[in-house]
Design an enzyme around this catalytic site. Structure first.
Site, PDB file in Angstrom:
ATOM      1  N   GLY A 250      87.586 -14.979 -51.070  1.00 27.33           N
ATOM      2  CA  GLY A 250      88.445 -14.009 -51.670  1.00 27.33           C
ATOM      3  C   GLY A 250      89.559 -14.647 -52.575  1.00 27.33           C
TER       4      GLY A 250
ATOM      5  CD  GLU B 131      67.164  -5.918 -64.662  1.00 29.34           C
ATOM      6  OE1 GLU B 131      68.272  -5.794 -65.160  1.00 29.34           O
ATOM      7  OE2 GLU B 131      67.083  -6.844 -63.786  1.00 29.34           O
TER       8      GLU B 131
ATOM      9  CB  CYS C 228      83.380 -18.409 -51.397  1.00 25.22           C
ATOM     10  SG  CYS C 228      84.312 -18.690 -52.673  1.00 25.22           S
TER      11      CYS C 228
ATOM     12  NE  ARG D 213      77.863 -15.290 -50.124  1.00 22.82           N
ATOM     13  CZ  ARG D 213      78.277 -14.270 -49.988  1.00 22.82           C
ATOM     14  NH1 ARG D 213      77.486 -13.288 -49.360  1.00 22.82           N
ATOM     15  NH2 ARG D 213      79.637 -13.941 -50.174  1.00 22.82           N
TER      16      ARG D 213
ATOM     17  CG  HIS E 164      70.362   1.826 -87.847  1.00 18.76           C
ATOM     18  ND1 HIS E 164      70.810   2.556 -89.336  1.00 18.76           N
ATOM     19  CD2 HIS E 164      69.646   2.619 -87.139  1.00 18.76           C
ATOM     20  CE1 HIS E 164      70.054   3.378 -89.109  1.00 18.76           C
ATOM     21  NE2 HIS E 164      69.656   3.800 -88.026  1.00 18.76           N
TER      22      HIS E 164
END
Ligand code: G6P
Length: 620
Positions: free
Chosen positions: A105, A493, A2, A27, A516
Site C-alpha cells: 500500500g 483487447e 506487492c 502479481r 481518417h
C-alpha cells in the site's frame, strides 16, 4: 503488486516464506526480501533486487533460520527498486534491530512523519514510505512497551492504505498484522500460523483461512489468533476451508500459466453460468435477493473499470443498449474518479474487476457511493468481480462473481471472457425485469449461452493454425487491429494482449476510422488483424480490408466460416465456428489471445510476468 508472507511456528520457516513469495510472483514485483528472528534472538534479513530466485540464491549462499519471520515482494512506489528500498525494513541497525516490518500500500503522510521522526533522532536508510512505519512503531514502544498496543497507536497516525506484518526481537512468539485498504489473510495450521496478502501464498501449508477486515489488527501466535476490529473491540473472524482450485498455482502440462488459463475458458465459462440460467431465462436472483426490485428501477447504467476489465465494459455497452435498450456510459476508473460527474436519475453504477482490489476502480466506487441523492446519487452499485472476498465486492450493494478461479498470468484472459458472460447475464436480467427484451430473444440467447463452452472448445482447437499465423509477427514492430460494433472492443483487447506480452506496438481502431488516419501507416511492415463475424457490418468491413490490401498491407482475418472470405495473396483467413452475433465477442477473443501468446513465445519474452506490469494494481 506487492506481496506479504509471514509465519510463526516451531520449525524453521525460511522455506515456507520463500515458497510463499514464489506463489505471489504473478502479481508483479521488482525486489524481494525476508527477515527472520534467529535462535540467538537477533533479527536478520536478506534482500535482493530482481526475482525471488535471486533471493533464494542469496539464502543458499548465506542461509537464515528462524521460527518467526516475514517476507515481501516489492513493486516500487516510493524510491527506486534497490536493495536498500526492499522490505523488510528495520528500526535500528542490524543485528540488534528490534523491529521488522513489511508493508503493502501507500502511506500518504510519510513526508510529514519522516520529518517528525528525524526530529526524534531516527536515521532513515531507505527512500520508502514504509520505513516511517517501523520507526513510528519503535517510537511508540518507548511509552507503550506492549507491541500490540503500540501498533494500535501507531496505525492511528498512518494515512493511506496498508497491509502490514510486524515482528519484534523482544516478542519471539508473535506475528502482528494490520489491514487498512490492502488485503491480508491468516492461514491456520496445527501449532503454527501464517499470514499473507493472498491465500494462494499459503496453500502449501494450510487450507484453512481467516480473512482480516478493514481496520483489523491481529496478533498471531503458534496456538492462537486474536483480532481487534477498527474500533479496538476484540472480534472473531470466521475461518473458512478452501477446497477448490488448490492446483491453480501449478502450470500442469502447459508451458505458461497464460496458455493454461486460455485453455481453461470453456470450463470457467461453464462455471460462471452454473445456477444462473433457467429453462428460457436468466435467474435474476443470481445478482442477489434485492436484484429484481432494484433492476426494475434502473433507467441508465454507468460502468467503470481498468485495463482488460474496461474492454469487457465496452462490449457490455453495445449489449445493454442494443439488446436491453438501456442507455449506458463507460469510463476508465482513473478518469472517472477525478471528474465531476452528472448522474442521470436511476443510474446503476457497475464496476468490473478481476481482482476487486484495483485502486482506481475502488476509488471510483467509493466516490460514486459518496454522492448524496441531492447531488444526483446512484441508484445502487453492482460489481462484476472474480474475488469474492475483495474490497470491491464487500463495498458494492450487489455483485456477480465470475468463476474464473485464480488468474496467474499478468495478461488477463479467462477473467475477461467470464466477465463478458457476467455482463451478458446482467444485460438479459435488466432487459427481462424492465420488459425491454423480447422474451424469444432471451430464450434464444440462454440457449446460445449453454452452447458457448462447446463453441469455445472449437475455437481452441484452432490453436495450431493460430500458432502458424503468429510467425508473420516475429519480425514486426507494429500491428493494427480492426473491428466494428462490439468487435471494436475485442480488437482493443487483442491489441492490448499483443503489446502487454510481446512488446509489439499495437493499436486498435474501429474499421470505419481507418481512412481518417491509420491508413497512412499501412504498408507491408504493418500486419492488420481483423475480427469478422457474419453480421450486418460484414460487407462494410470487407471494403475496409480492400483499402488495406490496396496499400500492400498484410491481412490476418478471423472470419465466420459462412462469411465467404478466403486466403489470397497477403490475406490469411482463419475460419471461426459460427456463433450467434451477440456472443461473438466472447468467441473471437480466443484467437486473439492465442495469437499474442504465440507471438510472445516466438519473441522469447516473459509471457506470464511481462516487464513493468503488475497483476493487481492496488496503488494509483
Ligand atoms: C492490471 C492487470 C490487467 C487488468 C487491470 C485491471 O493492469 O495487468 O490485466 O486488466 O489491472 O485489473 P482488475 O483486477 O481491476 O480487473
Amino acid at each position: 503488486m506487492c506481496g506479504i508472507v509471514g509465519a510463526v511456528a516451531e520449525r524453521n520457516i525460511t522455506a515456507v516464506l520463500v515458497e510463499g513469495l514464489k506463489r505471489l510472483e504473478y502479481r508483479g514485483y521488482d525486489s524481494a526480501g525476508v527477515a527472520l528472528l534467529n535462535d540467538q534472538g537477533q533479527l536478520e534479513r536478506r534482500r535482493r533486487v530482481g526475482k525471488v530466485s535471486e533471493l533464494q540464491a542469496a539464502l543458499n549462499a548465506e542461509p537464515l533460520a528462524g521460527r518467526l519471520g516475514i517476507a515481501h515482494t516489492r513493486w516500487a512506489t516510493h524510491g527506486a527498486p534497490s536493495e536498500r528500498n526492499a522490505h523488510p525494513h528495520f528500526s535500528g541497525r542490524e543485528p540488534g534491530s528490534e523491529l521488522a516490518v513489511v508493508h503493502n500500500g501507500i502511506i500518504e503522510n510519510h513526508d510529514a512523519l519522516r520529518e517528525q521522526l528525524k526530529g526524534l533522532g531516527y536515521a532513515f536508510s531507505s527512500d520508502t514510505d514504509t520505513e516511517v512505519i517501523v520507526h513510528l512503531l519503535d517510537h511508540k514502544l518507548k511509552t507503550q512497551p506492549d507491541l500490540t498496543a503500540a501498533l494500535k497507536e501507531a496505525v492511528k497516525e498512518l494515512h493511506g492504505a496498508y497491509g502490514l506484518a510486524v515482528i519484534s526481537a523482544k516478542q519471539p512468539d508473535r506475528l502482528l498484522a494490520a489491514r487498512s485498504g490492502s488485503p491480508l489473510v491468516i492461514g491456520l495450521g496445527l501449532g503454527e500460523n501464517f499470514l499473507a496478502s493472498d491465500q494462494l501464498a499459503l496453500r502449501q501449508v494450510t487450507d484453512r483461512f481467516m480473512y482480516l477486515e478493514e481496520g483489523d489488527i491481529a496478533e498471531i501466535c503458534r496456538e492462537s489468533v486474536q483480532i481487534w476490529d477498527v474500533s479496538g473491540e476484540p472480534v472473531q473472524r470466521e475461518s473458512v476451508q478452501y477446497h477448490e482450485g488448490a492446483e491453480a498455482a501449478d502450470k500442469g502440462e502447459f508451458r505458461h500459466f497464460m496458455l493454461k488459463e486460455i485453455f481453461e475458458q470453456p470450463k470457467v465459462v461453464q462455471r460462471t453460468l452454473e445456477g444462473r440460467l433457467g429453462s428460457d431465462h436468466v435467474l435474476v436472483q443470481a445478482f442477489g435477493p434485492q436484484a429484481a426490485e432494484l433492476f426494475a428501477k434502473v433507467k441508465n447504467v454507468q460502468i467503470v473499470a481498468c485495463g482488460t476489465s474496461y474492454h469487457a465494459g465496452m462490449v457490455a455497452r453495445y449489449w445493454l443498449e442494443g439488446l436491453a435498450g438501456i442507455p449506458c456510459q463507460i469510463e476508465v476508473a482513473s478518469e472517472f474518479r477525478y471528474r465531476k460527474v452528472v448522474v442521470q436519475p436511476d443510474t446503476l453504477f457497475v464496476s468490473i474487476s478481476q481482482s476487486g482490489e484495483t485502486a482506481d476502480t475502488l476509488a471510483a466506487l467509493r466516490n460514486a457511493k459518496a454522492l448524496s441523492p441531492e447531488q444526483g446519487g446512484y441508484l445502487a452499485s453492482l460489481s462484476i468481480c472474480n474475488v469474492g472476498i475483495s474490497s470491491l465486492v464487500r463495498e458494492s450493494d450487489l455483485c456477480l462473481l465470475t468463476q474464473a478461479g485464480p488468474e496467474i498470468g499478468v495478461a488477463s484472459t479467462k477473467a475477461f471472457t467470464t466477465q463478458l458472460v457476467g455482463l451478458m447475464l446482467l444485460t438479459l436480467s435488466l432487459g427481462q425485469v424492465r420488459g425491454t427484451l423480447d422474451k424469444r430473444l432471451e430464450a434464444e440467447l440462454v440457449d446460445e449461452l449453454r452452447r458457448l463452452p462447446t463453441r469455445l472448445d472449437e475455437a481452441l482447437a484452432m490453436d495450431t493454425v493460430v500458432e502458424k499465423v503468429s510467425e508473420l509477427f516475429a519480425e514486426k514492430h507494429h500491428a493494427l487491429f480492426l473491428g466494428r460494433g462490439e468487435q471494436y472492443p475485442v480488437a482493443m483487447e487483442g491489441a492490448l494482449k499483443l503489446k502487454e506480452i510481446s512488446y509489439i506496438h499495437a493499436e486498435a481502431y474501429p474499421a470505419g476510422e481507418l481512412k481518417h488516419g491509420p491508413l497512412a501507416l499501412v504498408d507491408s511492415d504493418m500486419p492488420v488483424v481483423t475480427v469478422a463475424p457474419n453480421n450486418e457490418l460484414l460487407e462494410k468491413l470487407k471494403s475496409n480490408l480492400q483499402e488495406v490490401r490496396a496499400r500492400g498491407g498484410e491481412l490476418i482475418v478471423f472470419a465466420d466460416q459462412q462469411a465467404g472470405m478466403s486466403n489470397g495473396e497477403g490475406t490469411h483467413v482463419v475460419n471461426m465456428p459460427h456463433i450467434h452475433d451477440a456472443l461473438a465477442p466472447i468467441l473471437y477473443t480466443i484467437p486473439l489471445q492465442l495469437l499474442s501468446y504465440y507471438v510472445a513465445v516466438l519473441k522469447g519474452t516473459d509471457v506470464d510476468q511481462p516487464r513493468n506490469l503488475a497483476k493487481s494494481v492496488t496503488v494509483e
